[in-house]
Write a protein that holds these residues in place. Structure first.
Motif, mmCIF file in Angstrom:
data_model
loop_
_atom_site.group_PDB
_atom_site.id
_atom_site.type_symbol
_atom_site.label_atom_id
_atom_site.label_comp_id
_atom_site.label_asym_id
_atom_site.label_seq_id
_atom_site.Cartn_x
_atom_site.Cartn_y
_atom_site.Cartn_z
ATOM 1 N N GLU A 73 -72.634 -18.723 -105.193
ATOM 2 C CA GLU A 73 -73.920 -19.037 -104.579
ATOM 3 C C GLU A 73 -75.048 -18.308 -105.296
ATOM 4 O OE1 GLU A 73 -74.671 -19.348 -100.116
ATOM 5 O OE2 GLU A 73 -75.566 -17.389 -100.559
ATOM 6 N N VAL A 74 -76.154 -19.002 -105.511
ATOM 7 C CA VAL A 74 -77.387 -18.419 -106.039
ATOM 8 C C VAL A 74 -78.480 -18.670 -105.009
ATOM 9 C CG1 VAL A 74 -79.108 -18.438 -107.877
ATOM 10 C CG2 VAL A 74 -76.692 -18.768 -108.438
ATOM 11 N N GLU A 75 -79.186 -17.626 -104.622
ATOM 12 C CA GLU A 75 -80.230 -17.735 -103.613
ATOM 13 C C GLU A 75 -81.515 -17.101 -104.131
ATOM 14 O OE1 GLU A 75 -81.177 -15.743 -99.301
ATOM 15 O OE2 GLU A 75 -79.130 -16.444 -99.665
ATOM 16 N N LEU A 76 -82.612 -17.805 -103.971
ATOM 17 C CA LEU A 76 -83.917 -17.313 -104.424
ATOM 18 C C LEU A 76 -84.882 -17.291 -103.243
ATOM 19 C CD1 LEU A 76 -85.795 -16.392 -106.681
ATOM 20 C CD2 LEU A 76 -86.319 -18.795 -107.139
ATOM 21 N N PRO A 77 -85.198 -16.098 -102.713
ATOM 22 C CA PRO A 77 -86.198 -15.998 -101.641
ATOM 23 C C PRO A 77 -87.617 -16.039 -102.212
ATOM 24 C CG PRO A 77 -85.210 -13.848 -102.054
ATOM 25 C CD PRO A 77 -84.545 -14.812 -102.984
ATOM 26 N N HIS A 78 -88.488 -16.729 -101.522
ATOM 27 C CA HIS A 78 -89.887 -16.844 -101.932
ATOM 28 C C HIS A 78 -90.766 -16.498 -100.731
ATOM 29 C CE1 HIS A 78 -93.474 -19.591 -103.194
ATOM 30 N NE2 HIS A 78 -93.735 -18.315 -103.376
ATOM 31 N N HIS A 79 -91.477 -15.382 -100.833
ATOM 32 C CA HIS A 79 -92.388 -14.956 -99.774
ATOM 33 C C HIS A 79 -93.747 -15.589 -100.044
ATOM 34 C CE1 HIS A 79 -89.499 -11.780 -98.535
ATOM 35 N NE2 HIS A 79 -89.202 -11.783 -99.819
ATOM 36 N N ALA A 80 -93.987 -16.730 -99.395
ATOM 37 C CA ALA A 80 -95.245 -17.435 -99.621
ATOM 38 C C ALA A 80 -96.434 -16.615 -99.147
ATOM 39 C CB ALA A 80 -95.211 -18.789 -98.907
ATOM 40 N N SER A 81 -96.228 -15.822 -98.090
ATOM 41 C CA SER A 81 -97.293 -14.957 -97.594
ATOM 42 C C SER A 81 -96.692 -13.933 -96.643
ATOM 43 C CB SER A 81 -98.366 -15.767 -96.859
ATOM 44 O OG SER A 81 -99.357 -14.918 -96.302
ATOM 45 N N SER A 82 -97.022 -12.652 -96.856
ATOM 46 C CA SER A 82 -96.625 -11.573 -95.944
ATOM 47 C C SER A 82 -97.867 -10.763 -95.610
ATOM 48 C CB SER A 82 -95.560 -10.675 -96.586
ATOM 49 O OG SER A 82 -94.344 -11.357 -96.748
ATOM 50 N N ARG A 83 -98.186 -10.690 -94.324
ATOM 51 C CA ARG A 83 -99.401 -10.000 -93.896
ATOM 52 C C ARG A 83 -99.092 -8.957 -92.822
ATOM 53 N NH1 ARG A 83 -104.074 -12.740 -95.533
ATOM 54 N NH2 ARG A 83 -103.689 -14.849 -96.296
ATOM 55 N N LEU A 84 -99.774 -7.820 -92.931
ATOM 56 C CA LEU A 84 -99.812 -6.799 -91.887
ATOM 57 C C LEU A 84 -101.266 -6.636 -91.466
ATOM 58 C CD1 LEU A 84 -97.521 -3.770 -92.829
ATOM 59 C CD2 LEU A 84 -97.379 -5.192 -90.792
ATOM 60 N N ARG A 85 -101.568 -6.964 -90.217
ATOM 61 C CA ARG A 85 -102.938 -6.878 -89.717
ATOM 62 C C ARG A 85 -103.054 -5.754 -88.694
ATOM 63 N NH1 ARG A 85 -104.147 -13.375 -88.906
ATOM 64 N NH2 ARG A 85 -104.534 -13.825 -91.133
ATOM 65 N N PHE A 86 -104.063 -4.883 -88.882
ATOM 66 C CA PHE A 86 -104.321 -3.770 -87.972
ATOM 67 C C PHE A 86 -105.638 -4.022 -87.250
ATOM 68 C CE2 PHE A 86 -101.859 -2.078 -91.518
ATOM 69 C CZ PHE A 86 -100.833 -1.409 -90.871
ATOM 70 N N SER A 87 -105.642 -3.754 -85.945
ATOM 71 C CA SER A 87 -106.865 -3.896 -85.151
ATOM 72 C C SER A 87 -106.936 -2.749 -84.142
ATOM 73 C CB SER A 87 -106.894 -5.242 -84.424
ATOM 74 O OG SER A 87 -105.780 -5.366 -83.550
#
Length: 359
Positions: A73-87
């Motif tokens: 098996e070959v697996e390729l993860p793609h993080h299209a967007s990762s956000r950390l929002r602080f308020s």
């Protein structure tokens, strides 16, 4: 790196988790999921900031059958967007009595965000079913046991650092070795499964850059946490018609699953998971405490024809409290609202009908 137990795994759906393609044939899948996890940051008994992680993840996977009981098996993860929002966050200031930073009764700061994207490290796995319904069909075995061993390559641009263009990456930076063991069985209209996955991550050096891509620190040692996943679930067949699509067949199934995840302590970059830190720790290596989480979910799988599956799935859960950086007494605390995920996946089985004749 996502706050979510990411690879709960979204592809691990009931008995399908132990299903391998036949010799010289393969499976191709693409998955998309979005995960939103809200929590609060607390120091002592006071809330000093609110935080929300939002991750959009694509995952590409290809399995090739080497034998009827062995696949690569070959697996390729793609993080299209990762956000950390602080308020609603407070500024970190020096407390001369405690001789460390504090966010209690300090001034408010503007809302902020960490945003990363990019490909993750490629996974390569060997999967085998030493016991399976297919291999020992003549004996009437109803249990399939899958063993897996995998390796993930180092990702040069992770959520901890930036590339030469100044863009923050996503996901972990450390290379990893993975061992998994899953059991599934067929019981009338249901297919229950249980499994364990251990992902051991190694310490790794990385280079820190600013938003302009200029190197600020080289050879910084990080150590993403190792992970233990305990998974269980069940697939329930709701409807099936083998005569559909000119004999290719069609079916509809309901999936229910749960995951408990434990993560070891790790070494991270100060100022990423907190909205404000003291200048003396900014961009320095700090220790994060061990942590755990619990998630439960369900989904529907529609086998459109024998060679094509479509899944939709969702889950809810929470990450338990843990300390974010050892220099500061600030920990996460669930806000009373659960995190959630929603996703979909297509899987195409590459088969040659001539090879399938008589099966």
């Amino acid at each position: 790196m996502s706050l979510l137990p990411l690879f709960i795994s979204f592809a691990a759906q009931a008995a399908e988790v132990t299903d391998l393609p036949p010799q010289a044939r393969g499976d191709v899948s693409i998955e998309y999921s979005v995960a939103v996890v809200p929590d609060a940051l607390r120091e002592g008994n006071q809330t000093v900031a609110n935080r929300r992680s939002i991750d959009h993840i694509l995952n590409y996977r290809f399995r090739l059958g080497a034998l009827d009981y062995l696949a690569l098996e070959v697996e390729l993860p793609h993080h299209a967007s990762s956000r950390l929002r602080f308020s609603d966050a407070h500024e970190m200031t020096y407390d001369p009595i405690a001789q460390t930073g504090t966010m209690i009764e300090t001034g408010s700061i503007a809302d902020s965000e960490r945003h990363g994207m990019g490909l993750g490290g490629t996974w390569i796995r060997a999967l085998a079913t030493p016991v399976s319904e297919t291999l020992f069909d003549a004996r009437g075995d109803q249990i399939t046991w899958l063993l897996g061993l995998g390796y993930q390559f180092k990702d040069q641009a992770s959520f901890w650092n930036r590339n030469e263009s100044g863009q923050r990456g996503a996901g972990p930076t450390s290379p990893a070795i993975e061992a998994r063991s899953f059991w599934s069985t067929q019981n009338n209209m249901t297919s229950p499964f249980i499994g364990v996955t251990w992902t051991h991550r190694f310490a790794s050096d990385t280079t820190l850059r600013n938003s302009n891509g200029v190197v600020t620190e080289a050879n910084v040692e990080l150590h993403d946490p190792s992970v233990l996943d305990l998974q269980t679930g069940m697939e329930i067949e709701l409807w099936a018609n083998e005569s559909k699509a000119n004999g290719l067949g069609s079916e509809l199934a309901l999936d229910l699953h749960g995951t408990f995840r434990y993560q070891t302590a790790g070494k991270a970059i100060s100022g990423i998971y907190l909205p404000s830190v003291l200048s003396l720790s900014q961009n320095q290596t700090v220790t994060q405490s061990e942590r755990s989480s619990l998630w439960a979910g369900g989904g529907v799988r529609w086998r459109i024809i024998r060679y094509l599956d479509w899944r939709i799935h969702s889950s809810v859960g929470s990450n338990f409290s843990h300390r974010l950086e050892n220099p500061y007494d600030v920990s996460t605390a669930p806000k009373g609202t659960l995190g959630w995920t929603v996703g979909t996946a297509f899987q195409f089985r590459v088969r040659d009908p001539m090879f399938d004749a008589g099966q």
